[in-house]
Motif scaffolding. Structure first.
Motif, PDB file in Angstrom:
ATOM      1  N   ILE A  86       0.840  -1.203   0.000  1.00  0.00           N
ATOM      2  CA  ILE A  86       0.000   0.000   0.000  1.00  0.00           C
ATOM      3  C   ILE A  86       0.871   1.248   0.000  1.00  0.00           C
ATOM      4  O   ILE A  86       0.627   2.205  -0.748  1.00  0.00           O
ATOM      5  CB  ILE A  86      -0.932   0.017   1.226  1.00  0.00           C
ATOM      6  N   MET A  87       1.904   1.245   0.845  1.00  0.00           N
ATOM      7  CA  MET A  87       2.782   2.410   0.947  1.00  0.00           C
ATOM      8  C   MET A  87       3.493   2.668  -0.376  1.00  0.00           C
ATOM      9  O   MET A  87       3.589   3.811  -0.850  1.00  0.00           O
ATOM     10  CB  MET A  87       3.800   2.209   2.073  1.00  0.00           C
ATOM     11  N   ILE A  88       3.996   1.602  -1.000  1.00  0.00           N
ATOM     12  CA  ILE A  88       4.724   1.755  -2.266  1.00  0.00           C
ATOM     13  C   ILE A  88       3.795   2.235  -3.378  1.00  0.00           C
ATOM     14  O   ILE A  88       4.101   3.193  -4.100  1.00  0.00           O
ATOM     15  CB  ILE A  88       5.393   0.424  -2.674  1.00  0.00           C
ATOM     16  N   LEU A 308       1.006  10.911   1.732  1.00  0.00           N
ATOM     17  CA  LEU A 308      -0.106  10.080   1.273  1.00  0.00           C
ATOM     18  C   LEU A 308       0.203   8.597   1.467  1.00  0.00           C
ATOM     19  O   LEU A 308      -0.651   7.815   1.886  1.00  0.00           O
ATOM     20  CB  LEU A 308      -0.393  10.356  -0.203  1.00  0.00           C
ATOM     21  N   ALA A 309       1.437   8.195   1.151  1.00  0.00           N
ATOM     22  CA  ALA A 309       1.838   6.792   1.287  1.00  0.00           C
ATOM     23  C   ALA A 309       1.758   6.342   2.740  1.00  0.00           C
ATOM     24  O   ALA A 309       1.257   5.252   3.046  1.00  0.00           O
ATOM     25  CB  ALA A 309       3.258   6.609   0.753  1.00  0.00           C
ATOM     26  N   ILE A 310       2.238   7.175   3.644  1.00  0.00           N
ATOM     27  CA  ILE A 310       2.260   6.809   5.068  1.00  0.00           C
ATOM     28  C   ILE A 310       0.855   6.792   5.657  1.00  0.00           C
ATOM     29  O   ILE A 310       0.461   5.848   6.342  1.00  0.00           O
ATOM     30  CB  ILE A 310       3.160   7.786   5.858  1.00  0.00           C
ATOM     31  N   GLY A 311       0.067   7.837   5.380  1.00  0.00           N
ATOM     32  CA  GLY A 311      -1.280   7.912   5.942  1.00  0.00           C
ATOM     33  C   GLY A 311      -2.213   6.836   5.410  1.00  0.00           C
ATOM     34  O   GLY A 311      -3.011   6.273   6.157  1.00  0.00           O
ATOM     35  N   GLU A 329       4.097  16.571   4.775  1.00  0.00           N
ATOM     36  CA  GLU A 329       3.875  15.131   4.937  1.00  0.00           C
ATOM     37  C   GLU A 329       2.745  14.867   5.938  1.00  0.00           C
ATOM     38  O   GLU A 329       1.865  14.039   5.700  1.00  0.00           O
ATOM     39  CB  GLU A 329       5.154  14.437   5.417  1.00  0.00           C
ATOM     40  N   GLY A 330       2.768  15.600   7.053  1.00  0.00           N
ATOM     41  CA  GLY A 330       1.735  15.415   8.073  1.00  0.00           C
ATOM     42  C   GLY A 330       0.359  15.810   7.585  1.00  0.00           C
ATOM     43  O   GLY A 330      -0.633  15.129   7.873  1.00  0.00           O
ATOM     44  N   ALA A 331       0.269  16.910   6.848  1.00  0.00           N
ATOM     45  CA  ALA A 331      -1.016  17.372   6.335  1.00  0.00           C
ATOM     46  C   ALA A 331      -1.608  16.377   5.341  1.00  0.00           C
ATOM     47  O   ALA A 331      -2.799  16.059   5.387  1.00  0.00           O
ATOM     48  CB  ALA A 331      -0.847  18.739   5.674  1.00  0.00           C
ATOM     49  N   MET A 332      -0.780  15.876   4.438  1.00  0.00           N
ATOM     50  CA  MET A 332      -1.261  14.908   3.453  1.00  0.00           C
ATOM     51  C   MET A 332      -1.640  13.575   4.103  1.00  0.00           C
ATOM     52  O   MET A 332      -2.605  12.923   3.708  1.00  0.00           O
ATOM     53  CB  MET A 332      -0.191  14.681   2.378  1.00  0.00           C
ATOM     54  N   SER A 333      -0.890  13.194   5.122  1.00  0.00           N
ATOM     55  CA  SER A 333      -1.213  11.970   5.856  1.00  0.00           C
ATOM     56  C   SER A 333      -2.547  12.129   6.589  1.00  0.00           C
ATOM     57  O   SER A 333      -3.351  11.205   6.656  1.00  0.00           O
ATOM     58  CB  SER A 333      -0.087  11.639   6.839  1.00  0.00           C
ATOM     59  N   SER A 334      -2.784  13.334   7.145  1.00  0.00           N
ATOM     60  CA  SER A 334      -4.057  13.623   7.817  1.00  0.00           C
ATOM     61  C   SER A 334      -5.220  13.501   6.839  1.00  0.00           C
ATOM     62  O   SER A 334      -6.265  12.918   7.162  1.00  0.00           O
ATOM     63  CB  SER A 334      -4.038  15.036   8.400  1.00  0.00           C
ATOM     64  N   LEU A 335      -5.039  14.050   5.648  1.00  0.00           N
ATOM     65  CA  LEU A 335      -6.069  13.955   4.617  1.00  0.00           C
ATOM     66  C   LEU A 335      -6.352  12.499   4.263  1.00  0.00           C
ATOM     67  O   LEU A 335      -7.510  12.095   4.076  1.00  0.00           O
ATOM     68  CB  LEU A 335      -5.631  14.723   3.377  1.00  0.00           C
ATOM     69  N   SER A 336      -5.291  11.694   4.204  1.00  0.00           N
ATOM     70  CA  SER A 336      -5.438  10.279   3.859  1.00  0.00           C
ATOM     71  C   SER A 336      -6.325   9.541   4.850  1.00  0.00           C
ATOM     72  O   SER A 336      -7.085   8.645   4.466  1.00  0.00           O
ATOM     73  CB  SER A 336      -4.061   9.604   3.811  1.00  0.00           C
TER      74      SER A 336
END
Length: 355
Positions: A86-88, A308-311, A329-336
């Motif tokens: 999923i991350m990749i 996105l990959a991490i979230g 990175e944190g903002a995009m992960s939050s969105l994910s």
């Protein structure tokens, strides 16, 4: 909070109040109904401290040991393989789309043993004493997490994850002194209670990077959709390989989304909720630890793609790691967390019928 809980009751989807709260907070910030300066200090503190809030729930693995035994091998293989895939896929897909849009503008970068009867009596006495104090669970969580942070700073190794170290130390103390998990949880619950407002607070870093969402909508949503489909297909394929039944299969389907949503999906689809919780937490820890290494090996370099990959692969626990890497990175992960949760609710209702 009241409006978020009301939406959770009125809308018949297994979506947690904290996710509704995140959306409401974001809408409030965008429309200026909630002034950023009024909430950002508290929000930044809660987001920075998010990792420690997962410690009590993760220690709860102790209470699910028997249920885990039958599915241990499939869980280990599916969790590792699916999380990495999923991350990749999410990172590579979103990064590919972003690089194709470079001419439209560049994103801003930022850098155990048997005891005698006398001992059992003594153990019960210790549990009774500790259970009367709310400070035991809080104190041991804070102390062990600080030890984990110290080890992380000294070693600089990804495996020296403060959350993982804290959980190992707490479990060791509970087993060594024969203290029940319930005794520990009695006090530690006062740390976990902050997880909902912390999740809602993720709206603040997301709002700060709203221009990135407007600039790269195809990359963001394309990456998350690819990640969710990878999650469904990989869990289905590996479940078929291990010969899992329907109950075991649907238990693992929501493994990469935040716990509150995953629990609702598992219960609604007839899964084993306790195992779902454990697998979600283990997935988060795994993603938190492996994020740097996987992104480096797979050349996922864009901060949007990383987040996105991490979230998408490791929900809020992964987001805590993404916040360490940078605000983008944190903002995009939050969105994910939000988008991935909603898409998974829809996807599971389809894929659950395959076994």
């Amino acid at each position: 909070s009241f409006l978020a809980e009301l939406l959770e009751i009125l809308i018949p989807l297994p979506i947690a109040a904290s996710v509704y709260g995140l959306v409401i907070m974001l809408v409030g910030l965008i429309t200026k109904l909630i002034p950023l300066e009024k909430v950002e200090t508290a929000a930044d503190f809660l987001v920075d401290a998010m990792s420690i809030m997962f410690v009590p729930a993760t220690v709860g693995i102790m209470a699910s040991v028997d249920a885990l035994k039958e599915m241990l091998l499939p869980i280990c293989v599916i969790t590792v393989v699916s999380t990495v895939l999923i991350m990749i896929v999410t990172g590579r897909v979103s990064q590919h789309i972003i690089r194709g849009q470079k001419n439209k503008g560049a994103a801003a970068m930022q850098t155990v043993g048997t005891k005698a009867a006398a001992d059992d009596k003594e153990d019960r006495k210790m549990n009774e004493i500790l259970s009367q104090s709310i400070f035991f669970g809080i104190a041991i969580t804070l102390v062990t997490y600080e030890i984990g942070l110290w080890i992380k700073q000294k070693t600089g190794k990804a495996i020296a994850n403060p959350l993982l170290i804290s959980v190992i130390l707490i479990v060791a103390v509970l087993l060594l002194f024969h203290i029940d998990y319930e005794t520990y949880a009695n006090g530690a619950q006062y740390i976990s209670i902050f997880l909902t407002p912390a999740t809602v607070s993720l709206a603040v870093p997301l709002y700060r990077q709203l221009e990135l969402l407007k600039t790269y909508p195809k990359a963001i949503f394309g990456g998350i959709i690819a990640g969710v489909l990878t999650a469904m297909v990989s869990v289905f394929a590996l479940s078929m390989m291990f010969g899992l039944n329907h109950e075991q299969y649907v238990t693992l389907l929501p493994k990469s989304i935040t716990t509150a949503i995953g629990m609702g999906i598992s219960e609604k689809m007839g899964g084993i909720v306790t195992i779902t919780v454990v697998v979600i937490i283990v997935t988060g820890i795994l993603g938190n630890i492996l994020a740097d290494t996987i992104c480096r090996l797979c050349k996922i370099e864009d901060p949007i793609a990383k987040g996105l990959a991490i979230g998408t692969s490791a929900h809020a626990l992964g987001t805590a790691k993404a916040m360490e890497l940078g605000e983008i990175e944190g903002a995009m992960s939050s969105l994910s967390i939000v988008v991935c949760g909603i898409l998974t609710v829809i996807s599971v209702s389809i894929f659950a019928n395959f076994i």
